[in-house]
Design a protein around this motif. Structure first.
Motif, PDB file in Angstrom:
ATOM      1  N   GLY A  84      -1.818  14.643  -6.089  1.00  0.00           N
ATOM      2  CA  GLY A  84      -1.483  13.511  -5.236  1.00  0.00           C
ATOM      3  C   GLY A  84      -2.557  13.085  -4.267  1.00  0.00           C
ATOM      4  O   GLY A  84      -2.407  12.054  -3.598  1.00  0.00           O
ATOM      5  N   LEU A  85      -3.645  13.843  -4.172  1.00  0.00           N
ATOM      6  CA  LEU A  85      -4.729  13.487  -3.243  1.00  0.00           C
ATOM      7  C   LEU A  85      -5.909  12.835  -3.960  1.00  0.00           C
ATOM      8  O   LEU A  85      -6.983  12.700  -3.372  1.00  0.00           O
ATOM      9  N   CYS A  86      -5.721  12.424  -5.200  1.00  0.00           N
ATOM     10  CA  CYS A  86      -6.845  11.837  -5.944  1.00  0.00           C
ATOM     11  C   CYS A  86      -7.341  10.557  -5.285  1.00  0.00           C
ATOM     12  O   CYS A  86      -8.501  10.169  -5.441  1.00  0.00           O
ATOM     13  N   ALA A  87      -6.492   9.879  -4.510  1.00  0.00           N
ATOM     14  CA  ALA A  87      -6.890   8.634  -3.853  1.00  0.00           C
ATOM     15  C   ALA A  87      -8.036   8.845  -2.876  1.00  0.00           C
ATOM     16  O   ALA A  87      -8.778   7.905  -2.561  1.00  0.00           O
ATOM     17  N   TYR A  88      -8.206  10.062  -2.380  1.00  0.00           N
ATOM     18  CA  TYR A  88      -9.240  10.350  -1.390  1.00  0.00           C
ATOM     19  C   TYR A  88     -10.531  10.867  -2.023  1.00  0.00           C
ATOM     20  O   TYR A  88     -11.492  11.155  -1.312  1.00  0.00           O
ATOM     21  N   GLU A  89     -10.543  10.984  -3.347  1.00  0.00           N
ATOM     22  CA  GLU A  89     -11.711  11.521  -4.031  1.00  0.00           C
ATOM     23  C   GLU A  89     -12.482  10.406  -4.739  1.00  0.00           C
ATOM     24  O   GLU A  89     -12.019   9.264  -4.827  1.00  0.00           O
ATOM     25  N   ASP A  90     -13.660  10.748  -5.231  1.00  0.00           N
ATOM     26  CA  ASP A  90     -14.516   9.777  -5.899  1.00  0.00           C
ATOM     27  C   ASP A  90     -13.789   9.164  -7.091  1.00  0.00           C
ATOM     28  O   ASP A  90     -13.304   9.881  -7.974  1.00  0.00           O
ATOM     29  N   GLY A  91     -13.683   7.841  -7.122  1.00  0.00           N
ATOM     30  CA  GLY A  91     -12.983   7.139  -8.187  1.00  0.00           C
ATOM     31  C   GLY A  91     -11.508   6.946  -7.919  1.00  0.00           C
ATOM     32  O   GLY A  91     -10.807   6.305  -8.698  1.00  0.00           O
ATOM     33  N   GLY A  92     -11.016   7.464  -6.806  1.00  0.00           N
ATOM     34  CA  GLY A  92      -9.596   7.421  -6.501  1.00  0.00           C
ATOM     35  C   GLY A  92      -9.045   6.052  -6.170  1.00  0.00           C
ATOM     36  O   GLY A  92      -7.828   5.857  -6.183  1.00  0.00           O
ATOM     37  N   ARG A  93      -9.907   5.091  -5.886  1.00  0.00           N
ATOM     38  CA  ARG A  93      -9.431   3.734  -5.592  1.00  0.00           C
ATOM     39  C   ARG A  93      -9.212   2.912  -6.855  1.00  0.00           C
ATOM     40  O   ARG A  93      -8.725   1.787  -6.775  1.00  0.00           O
ATOM     41  N   PRO A 132      -1.222   5.104  -9.034  1.00  0.00           N
ATOM     42  CA  PRO A 132      -0.438   4.918  -7.808  1.00  0.00           C
ATOM     43  C   PRO A 132       1.033   5.266  -8.037  1.00  0.00           C
ATOM     44  O   PRO A 132       1.531   5.194  -9.159  1.00  0.00           O
ATOM     45  N   MET A 133       1.707   5.645  -6.981  1.00  0.00           N
ATOM     46  CA  MET A 133       3.131   5.928  -7.050  1.00  0.00           C
ATOM     47  C   MET A 133       3.892   4.602  -7.090  1.00  0.00           C
ATOM     48  O   MET A 133       3.678   3.739  -6.245  1.00  0.00           O
ATOM     49  N   PRO A 134       4.798   4.397  -8.077  1.00  0.00           N
ATOM     50  CA  PRO A 134       5.529   3.134  -8.182  1.00  0.00           C
ATOM     51  C   PRO A 134       6.337   2.821  -6.924  1.00  0.00           C
ATOM     52  O   PRO A 134       6.975   3.700  -6.346  1.00  0.00           O
ATOM     53  N   ALA A 135       6.269   1.569  -6.492  1.00  0.00           N
ATOM     54  CA  ALA A 135       7.055   1.063  -5.359  1.00  0.00           C
ATOM     55  C   ALA A 135       6.751   1.769  -4.047  1.00  0.00           C
ATOM     56  O   ALA A 135       7.541   1.748  -3.109  1.00  0.00           O
TER      57      ALA A 135
END
Length: 236
Positions: free
Chosen positions: A146-155, A162-165
């Motif tokens: 769940g923390l992939c958004a903060y890593e390289d390529g996470g955006r 992304p988590m739905p809704a």
């Protein structure tokens, strides 16, 4: 085993008319039904292609033998399923037949499928190997990190789902595309990205040796004879 089930499929929504031209029928949509209006084409969801004609080229490799029907109790399939055969409690179309959206076995077209365009392959998680094999990643699979958004390529939502809704940065984890792009399971697999703690990408991603084989070839996805692996752990 049956009657334990995961729920109604998009095929069921289309066949039963639960969402007519994107206009939902009462009690069949929304959060409690996992948003079919966002995920099923018949309900106005799914993923659209710029050129609809391109999407049709993948139809031949999507031949479904499983009608989603059960013969667990009576040992035979309902007559409306056509020549379906009862195998291990499931109604399966014989060779040369494919299940339509209503679960009826229809003769498979004799035409040879043209090459699958890259846009369709990417959208459906399909890998076509040099040896002619076709493999599909497990639809919707993520690593659970769940923390992939903060890593390289996470955006990139194609890499970090992304988590739905739910607002970003709530994420479901890395996708099979991320594993392929980052080379986390190639000729020298990254053990810290595999196994139970990462939801077994080696069982779900074609690039990692998993996924579902749609057409057999000399090799499937990125898996060659030297990289073939056998897993005794079912993940259950």
């Amino acid at each position: 085993s049956w009657p334990s089930a995961e729920g109604w499929s998009c095929f069921a929504y289309e066949a039963k008319g639960w969402c007519n031209e994107g206009k939902p029928a009462s009690g069949t949509m929304g959060f409690s039904r996992k948003y079919p209006e966002q995920n099923c084409c018949a309900c106005g969801g799914g993923k659209s292609f710029t050129n609809p004609a391109r999407a049709s080229t993948v139809a031949a490799v999507q031949c479904r033998a499983d009608t989603s029907g059960s013969c667990h109790w009576f040992g035979q399939c309902d007559s409306f399923r056509g020549p379906a055969e009862c195998r291990s409690g499931k109604c399966i179309c014989p060779q040369g037949y494919c299940s339509d959206s209503a679960g009826t076995c229809q003769p498979r077209p004799s035409t040879t499928a043209p090459p699958v365009p890259s846009a369709v392959r990417d959208a459906l998680g399909i890998e076509v190997s040099a040896g002619g094999g076709v493999c599909q990643d497990t639809p919707g699979w993520t690593s659970g990190w769940g923390l992939c958004a903060y890593e390289d390529g996470g955006r990139d939502s194609e890499l970090c789902a992304p988590m739905p809704a739910v607002f970003w940065t709530s994420t479901q984890g890395w996708t099979c595309r991320a594993y392929e792009q980052n080379g986390w399971c190639g000729s020298v697999p990254r053990s810290d990205y595999l196994g139970l703690t990462n939801n077994y990408p080696e069982q779900h991603c074609c690039f990692c040796g998993g996924g579902r084989v749609l057409v057999k070839g000399d090799e499937v996805g990125n898996v060659t004879e030297e990289q073939a692996r056998c897993y005794k752990n079912t993940g259950g």
